[in-house]
Motif scaffolding. Sequence first.
Motif, PDB file in Angstrom:
ATOM      1  N   GLY A   2     -31.277  34.745 -53.980  1.00 45.45           N
ATOM      2  CA  GLY A   2     -29.947  34.692 -54.572  1.00 45.45           C
ATOM      3  C   GLY A   2     -29.915  34.448 -56.062  1.00 45.45           C
ATOM      4  O   GLY A   2     -28.852  34.172 -56.626  1.00 45.45           O
ATOM      5  N   GLY A   3     -31.080  34.575 -56.708  1.00 46.96           N
ATOM      6  CA  GLY A   3     -31.132  34.335 -58.144  1.00 46.96           C
ATOM      7  C   GLY A   3     -31.241  35.602 -58.965  1.00 46.96           C
ATOM      8  O   GLY A   3     -31.034  36.712 -58.464  1.00 46.96           O
ATOM      9  N   VAL A   4     -31.574  35.432 -60.224  1.00 42.96           N
ATOM     10  CA  VAL A   4     -31.690  36.548 -61.159  1.00 42.96           C
ATOM     11  C   VAL A   4     -33.149  36.946 -61.354  1.00 42.96           C
ATOM     12  O   VAL A   4     -33.448  38.080 -61.718  1.00 42.96           O
ATOM     13  N   GLY A   5     -34.066  36.027 -61.104  1.00 45.74           N
ATOM     14  CA  GLY A   5     -35.480  36.343 -61.174  1.00 45.74           C
ATOM     15  C   GLY A   5     -36.012  36.561 -62.572  1.00 45.74           C
ATOM     16  O   GLY A   5     -36.865  37.422 -62.792  1.00 45.74           O
ATOM     17  N   LEU A   6     -35.537  35.765 -63.529  1.00 49.45           N
ATOM     18  CA  LEU A   6     -35.995  35.920 -64.900  1.00 49.45           C
ATOM     19  C   LEU A   6     -37.348  35.234 -65.097  1.00 49.45           C
ATOM     20  O   LEU A   6     -37.825  34.495 -64.236  1.00 49.45           O
ATOM     21  N   SER A   7     -37.948  35.457 -66.252  1.00 47.83           N
ATOM     22  CA  SER A   7     -39.295  34.969 -66.535  1.00 47.83           C
ATOM     23  C   SER A   7     -39.259  33.561 -67.124  1.00 47.83           C
ATOM     24  O   SER A   7     -38.189  33.039 -67.471  1.00 47.83           O
ATOM     25  N   PRO A   8     -40.434  32.931 -67.293  1.00 49.38           N
ATOM     26  CA  PRO A   8     -40.486  31.621 -67.950  1.00 49.38           C
ATOM     27  C   PRO A   8     -39.917  31.629 -69.358  1.00 49.38           C
ATOM     28  O   PRO A   8     -39.485  30.579 -69.851  1.00 49.38           O
TER      29      PRO A   8
END
Length: 362
Positions: free
Chosen positions: A62-68
């Motif tokens: 359910g998230g956006v899955g962005l990077s560090p």
Amino acid sequence: MNFDFSDDAKTLSETARRMLTDHAGPDAARRIMESDALYDEALWRQVVDLGLTAARVPEAHGGVGLSPEESCILAEEFGRSLAPVPFLSTLLATEAILLGSEAQQARHLPGIADGSTIACYAWGEGANAPAAMPATRAEGGRLTGTKSPVADALAASLAVVTAAGDGGPSLWLVDLRNAGVTPAATLDLVRKHGTITLGDTPGEPLGTADDYQRFLDRAAVILAFEAIGTASAAMEMAVGYAKDRVAFGQRIGRYQGVKHKCADMYIKLELARAHALYGAWAFSADADELRHAAAAARAASLDAVRFAAEENVQLHGGIGFTWDSNCQFYYRRARQISAALGGRAFWADRLVRALEQRNRAA
């Protein structure tokens, strides 16, 4: 090797800064400080609606899955704004949960993404260091011990807790409905802290002792960017005052002693930013250099935020020490940041040990 952020990360930074400029800052911090509220609920809802709590959560949960990179960018903006919301605590907990099993991620990350779960990270037990064996013990899936002070513990429903393990400290997940949580007095009056009492409290192990060390490195990079954001805001406040304040017929910014203080703030800040960018790259690439890059970023950022916060008070003169002055927020936050994940001495020692290990390997 590129130590700059991507265009997408920079766009996210600009979006977050616009929102936080409008709704956070010293005035919002003072409202929470002078009230019984645990955090700014209206601002938290805006943070959630903007998708910032979902930034690091994978799309499958359910998230956006962005990077560090985005974690670092957001930490800097929230550090700059003094935002009185439990975002950074939840962000650190998210990074810890990402080291857990797929089942643990599926169980906890959707709530973090939609803002229904506020999480915190609890490691402190007085004057101990992050890598020291905790006094908190785990036996048969149940934990016993006390964690204090814990930022945002009073607002949280989920805690990532350190406990003694066979190979060293390890992470556990604890539902705070099963634990005792009481207020804890700290210098930072905006981010409310608490004491978590674990008395045979059920918990679930989160990764291994090695995963805990990996989490420490990642958390150090994130908190380095928070410190850089706070230091930047303190420096800007000091420079702005030096440009406006008139003493003995001229603006104090024209005096050599004041110029030198402002220049020193800038130099320490830029040095810290260089280390932090290196740490962000190592974090994103999961590079072998992460251990010493994270330690250097943490140590340099603590130097920068402490110096900027103290000099901001000094440059404001007598008014800087008063309750009505906003200088206190940056000073208090700098002290809280310095204690949030172990002091400078711990990270300087960790840096030296990491470099020694690298040199032996070479």
